[in-house]
Design an enzyme around this catalytic site. Sequence first.
Site, PDB file in Angstrom:
ATOM      1  N   HIS A  99       0.861  -1.178   0.000  1.00  0.00           N
ATOM      2  CA  HIS A  99       0.000   0.000   0.000  1.00  0.00           C
ATOM      3  C   HIS A  99       0.893   1.221   0.000  1.00  0.00           C
ATOM      4  O   HIS A  99       1.824   1.313   0.781  1.00  0.00           O
ATOM      5  CB  HIS A  99      -0.871   0.011   1.260  1.00  0.00           C
ATOM      6  CG  HIS A  99      -1.953  -1.011   1.225  1.00  0.00           C
ATOM      7  ND1 HIS A  99      -3.028  -0.912   0.387  1.00  0.00           N
ATOM      8  CD2 HIS A  99      -2.121  -2.160   1.920  1.00  0.00           C
ATOM      9  CE1 HIS A  99      -3.818  -1.968   0.565  1.00  0.00           C
ATOM     10  NE2 HIS A  99      -3.287  -2.736   1.488  1.00  0.00           N
ATOM     11  N   CYS A 121      -0.482   2.120  -5.039  1.00  0.00           N
ATOM     12  CA  CYS A 121      -1.221   3.313  -5.439  1.00  0.00           C
ATOM     13  C   CYS A 121      -0.234   4.458  -5.583  1.00  0.00           C
ATOM     14  O   CYS A 121       0.701   4.569  -4.787  1.00  0.00           O
ATOM     15  CB  CYS A 121      -2.253   3.684  -4.368  1.00  0.00           C
ATOM     16  SG  CYS A 121      -3.479   2.382  -4.136  1.00  0.00           S
TER      17      CYS A 121
END
Lengths: 331, 598
Positions: free
Chosen positions: A170, A212
């Site tokens: 992440h 991301c």
Amino acid sequence: MKALSGALSWTGLLSVLLATMSWSSMVAGAVDGATKRRIEGVFDKDDHTNNWAVLVSTSRFWFNYRHAANTMSMYRTVKRMGIPDSHIILMLADDVACNARNSYPATVYDHPQKTTDLYGDNVEVDYRGYEVTVENFIRLLTGRVSADTPRNKRLLTDDKSNIFIYMTGHGGEDFLKFQDSEEINSYDIADAFQQMWEKQRYREILFVIDTCQANTMFSKFYSPNVLSIGSSAKGENSYSYFHDYDLGVSVIDRFTYYNLEFFEKVDMASKNTMEDLVGVYNVSLLRSHPGVRTDLFGRKLSETYLTDFFGSVQNIELTAEAFPIGQPESK
Amino acid sequence: MRTQFPCARLTSAAAVAAVAVAMLVAPVLGLDPPSSVAAPNESFSEDLFLRPLADGKVLLHFEFEFQRRHDEANSTQHHYHLFPRQIGEIALRYDVDELHLSFTQGNWRERQWGYPPVNSQGVGAEARARIRGSDDHIAAQWTGLTNALSGVFCASLNFIDDTNTVVPQMVFAESQKSGRAGVLRQGYLPRESVCTENLTPWIKQLPCQSRSGIGALLNPHRLYNMHFHSMSMSLESVDLSDSGKPGASALRYTQQLSVVLDPRAFGLEDNWSLSELMDTHVPHACPVADRSTVRVLASPGSGLDVKPKASSKTSLAGLDMHVFDMLKQKGKAPADIELRFNTPKLSAGSSVDPIQPAVAVHRFVTGHGGSSGGVETTLTNRGDKPVDILYLDSLPWYLRLYSHTLEITAQKTDDGLEPASAELGMPVKLTPSASLFTPAIDRGRPATMELALTLPAHSRTTLRYSFDKGFLKYTEHPPDANRGFNVGPAIVSYASTAASDQTSGKDHGYQPRPLACAIKETLHGESSSSAQCTVRVYSELFLANMPTPDFSMPYNVITFTCTILALFFGRIFNLLTRDFAVLDPVKKTSEKNEVSVD
């Protein structure tokens, strides 16, 4: 030919061979100048001689199964293309294959149809569980590990090594989350690469990141010979792909899935280039804009073979002439 | 000419080429090729014990043993042939006399499954080594050893440090034979998992790896789909009395793997074969093994049909043992071993093993809240005679053990389980005959408690003590802090003798014997009556929930402080320090008029 009395060990055989070689070169006279230049040219050739891979999954917890699957996809690819386990550093932040929640123990799948088991029978995880921390990652890259660190946990690269570094987890703008408790930011990685360059710990680096806002992670690099590929631009998310209703989690991310799909059709003798790989990325399928940063990289993508980073190709020069490896000291 | 060879292919091709060249060149030069038979001072044997359990599951116990005689003449050269070089060199480098490492997952259900085949059933990773030298030297070597083992077995054993290392004086002392120097250290990681990455290097140490021999049955997809899994390796020096030379010693390296599988999970019912259970091909024997057997253990009268006919049929610890000698099948297609169960299907979990272990240990955490708690251990002696046990318990430093709260009471029971009835007598306070408390040092070492107790026959002993939960710095919490901390098991060790193993007061017609002892004796050809075997029983782990801080507080404090500084400090500072003066508007217009007149 001198008569040789039998020696009963291999060291004897080796010394005999060396003696024969040097004897025959003495008889034949000096080695031909052109051959000598050609052979010496092999040693001077500006090319990599060994390949390393550092594959990192930074996420903990069962619902981050797909990050472990991403890393195992790259592990599988890199092993298939020829890099041996001794040159792969695999870091998995959580045990997903033998997790109590995994209804298919000792397996990691990238597709609900479960056709390919990414974990397999022969896997060596070098850093696992709580060991996957920012500090350990930077120490690994820069080589500043403690004296007790075993060989398989060290990045033993030299100035002719090509390193493939893959990170997933992440992330956000200029940071990547490690184990839900700490972060590494893009400046840290950039500085680590610069330290590696100054200590001549790499020849070229391919940095691939699937998180991301991944493209921000390589925006701060300033060291030469670094080629970077990220899965999504600033302000964009990278999306997961398949959801498996048996396991109850998403099993892979889109970017890594399309990479894996491409590599499954490629083998270690492939002449495909990085441009072929990058050309496969389809923005509408990925739902994000992958980025490639080539300004620090000396070569063109169309001239860089996939096996330069993903494989472990040895260049071998065959010659029939003898070549003196070292001159004996004349006293 | 520029040729590209893939790295992986080059090694095997080069090896073949090198051997071929050597074979061709050597006779020409009058040299002998290197010996291709096993070095005379090393041996390897492999065995598999298969035992269907009372509740329908199956126990498989793999045992691979290397023996290497010490070559007195050649003590400076260390040439390894079958014996794994990694282990030999690690033992040499870190002055290790005795080494034991095990990885376990799952609890051993002693009521349903009886005696375990291995002595270490503690969940997590356990590393134990006897290292020679001075204290400082041992500490340094211990760190080096755990790091080296973490590299070999792909486990995070490097987390073993002073805070989870225990130096037991009493419990493992039976292995300290006379003349063997060295201090025993035990490091325990209760949170360590075991998966294929630990099995991979373990298999690579076998001479035939997973290509042939019993090792070919090691399929990780079956081995980890289990109810109990314990993979261990142990290295020790043994005295060989049959070598003809008195006092000849050898190094014995044993790799053991025990799994409890449920055939019904793989879709197998009453009739299945070994290759179906493990989902592999039927293996040939490993060519370099001195002994390669598969032994099926069946409870007498359990209605188990074993096909084909066994090479020999004996008994082991009261069970019928069908021995299949794999070496005899050389040259023929290896026969698959089939089991057929003739008794009606047993419902899972309802059945209890006819031979219950003599001593059982179960440990639980008690109390609630984030400030204190307690530990309660139940020690059951099902035997007909009192048993002397050694009990080892250790708590990490942040669970502050109060040794004055230790209470040990024993209660006679019918079979060790039923609640006490009046005629069995009141609970009796037990006093340990010897005790050793090592208090904890904060962030330095764990608290250790070793007790020597005598458990009365047919009794249940309850051992209780309390602890307070200490305060951890926020950096000392693991990333998944809300899970809590796993606390390692309590270990009970006792000597198994014929008298102590008798558990039901009546004569079964056979001598119950702990399975681990029986296996060791049968493989080394010792007789059960003479040998005294140490049995160890491990309790369960427990989770200690420590109060966790709010990890977002540093961020909150920084944001809050910065907001205050940015918004309020500036304004207040201006309000407090600026001097406000009121301007007179009349004086100003008259000045203006004066100017305009000119």
